[in-house]
Design an enzyme around this catalytic site. Structure first.
Site, short mmCIF file in Angstrom:
data_model
loop_
_atom_site.label_atom_id
_atom_site.label_comp_id
_atom_site.label_asym_id
_atom_site.label_seq_id
_atom_site.Cartn_x
_atom_site.Cartn_y
_atom_site.Cartn_z
N GLY A 22 -2.65 42.93 -54.54
CA GLY A 22 -2.03 44.21 -54.23
C GLY A 22 -2.80 45.42 -54.71
O GLY A 22 -2.21 46.47 -54.95
N SER A 23 -4.13 45.31 -54.82
CA SER A 23 -4.87 46.50 -55.26
C SER A 23 -4.82 47.59 -54.19
O SER A 23 -4.71 48.78 -54.51
CB SER A 23 -6.32 46.15 -55.64
OG SER A 23 -7.00 45.63 -54.53
N ASN A 24 -4.85 47.20 -52.93
CA ASN A 24 -4.71 48.22 -51.87
C ASN A 24 -3.30 48.82 -51.87
O ASN A 24 -3.13 50.02 -51.67
CB ASN A 24 -5.02 47.61 -50.50
CG ASN A 24 -6.51 47.46 -50.28
OD1 ASN A 24 -7.19 48.43 -50.01
ND2 ASN A 24 -7.02 46.25 -50.44
N MET A 100 -1.46 37.19 -45.75
CA MET A 100 -2.17 35.95 -45.40
C MET A 100 -1.44 35.07 -44.39
O MET A 100 -1.74 33.89 -44.28
CB MET A 100 -2.47 35.15 -46.68
CG MET A 100 -3.34 35.90 -47.67
SD MET A 100 -4.89 36.50 -46.96
CE MET A 100 -5.82 34.98 -46.88
N ASN A 117 -4.77 47.00 -40.15
CA ASN A 117 -5.24 46.02 -41.14
C ASN A 117 -6.54 46.51 -41.74
O ASN A 117 -7.29 47.23 -41.09
CB ASN A 117 -5.46 44.67 -40.45
CG ASN A 117 -5.89 43.60 -41.43
OD1 ASN A 117 -5.33 43.48 -42.53
ND2 ASN A 117 -6.89 42.80 -41.07
N HIS A 119 -10.07 45.05 -43.41
CA HIS A 119 -10.85 43.82 -43.48
C HIS A 119 -12.15 44.11 -44.23
O HIS A 119 -12.83 45.10 -43.93
CB HIS A 119 -11.15 43.30 -42.06
CG HIS A 119 -11.87 42.00 -42.07
ND1 HIS A 119 -11.23 40.80 -42.30
CD2 HIS A 119 -13.18 41.71 -41.93
CE1 HIS A 119 -12.11 39.82 -42.28
NE2 HIS A 119 -13.31 40.34 -42.05
C1 GRF Z 1 -8.71 43.06 -49.42
O1 GRF Z 1 -10.04 42.77 -49.69
C2 GRF Z 1 -8.53 43.33 -47.95
O2 GRF Z 1 -9.65 43.86 -47.35
C3 GRF Z 1 -8.25 41.95 -47.40
O3 GRF Z 1 -7.49 41.32 -48.39
C4 GRF Z 1 -7.81 41.85 -49.66
C5 GRF Z 1 -6.53 42.22 -50.33
O4 GRF Z 1 -6.75 42.59 -51.67
N1 GRF Z 1 -7.58 42.04 -46.12
P1 GRF Z 1 -5.55 43.23 -52.51
O5 GRF Z 1 -4.39 42.23 -52.50
O6 GRF Z 1 -5.19 44.53 -51.88
O7 GRF Z 1 -6.09 43.39 -53.90
#
Ligand code: GRF
Length: 210
Positions: A22-24, A100, A117, A119
């Site tokens: 969940g860093s994003n 996922m 999304n 990527h």
């Molecule tokens: C990120 O690298 C994103 O590009 C990919 O999944 C990863 C998710 O990372 N789709 P996080 O859970 O947001 O840390």
């Protein structure tokens, strides 16, 4: 052609779908709090009850729809429930951030042009899982991050924005991952802001920012 430039009076509402760290998600929460996102995060959807992203949502006071894939026989069944949660909250945009599970037409069709999304490669290179590892093993000198609309395929939707990351002498797989994640932190809030601000114009695979 979809023109989303017609401004809405209420705050723009997004739901984030994530399955892991969940860093994003955290970046979007922080930007929302700082007032730089132009959008409110009204729901986290997660298929892993134990994922760190769920704890982040609790700490931020964001509503969660958490479920387990194995509790449903068909993908469509949990997506119908998710669609109801989205509808109830008036979600404008679905933001996938490390979600996922494959999506079905239940959500893909209902949110066509309104689901994005991120990527970790420059699509169409290295789609699918472990894109950073794929790029590293291939030995490319340039990779990056792509934000795209979601269609029925795997990382095949129209590209909205890309950010380049160079692989330099001395980089390691780990340092590359860190650079990619930094690029994600820059790009994703910016793109969400474009949607919230009605700046995105979609014409087939051709997306422009006004
Ligand atoms: C990120 O690298 C994103 O590009 C990919 O999944 C990863 C998710 O990372 N789709 P996080 O859970 O947001 O840390």
């Amino acid at each position: 052609m979809t023109d989303q430039s017609v401004g809405s009076r209420r705050p723009y509402r997004i739901a984030v779908f994530a399955s892991g760290q969940g860093s994003n998600f955290q970046t979007l929460i922080d930007a929302s709090r700082e007032g730089t996102l132009g959008a409110e995060i009204v729901l986290l959807v997660c298929n892993k009850p134990e994922a760190p992203v769920v704890e982040r949502a609790h700490r931020a006071g964001v509503d969660c729809f958490v479920f387990e894939r194995k509790a449903y026989s068909r993908r469509e069944d949990y997506e119908v429930e998710i669609a109801e949660e989205l509808e109830r909250r008036g979600v404008d945009l679905i933001v996938l951030a490390g979600y996922m599970l494959l999506l079905t037409p239940v959500l893909v069709d209902a949110y066509q042009g309104r689901m994005i999304n991120i990527h970790p490669s420059l699509l169409p290179s290295f789609p699918g899982k472990d894109a950073i590892g794929q790029a590293w093993s291939y030995g490319v000198k340039v990779t990056g991050v792509t934000v795209h609309l979601v269609d029925g395929g795997m990382d095949t939707g129209p590209v909205i924005a890309q950010k380049v990351v160079e692989i330099q002498q001395g980089d390691t797989r780990e340092s590359l991952e860190e650079k990619i994640h930094a690029a994600e932190r820059d790009l994703y809030p910016q793109v969400v802001g474009w949607f919230a601000g009605g700046k995105i114009r979609i014409d087939g695979r051709n997306i422009t920012i006004s």
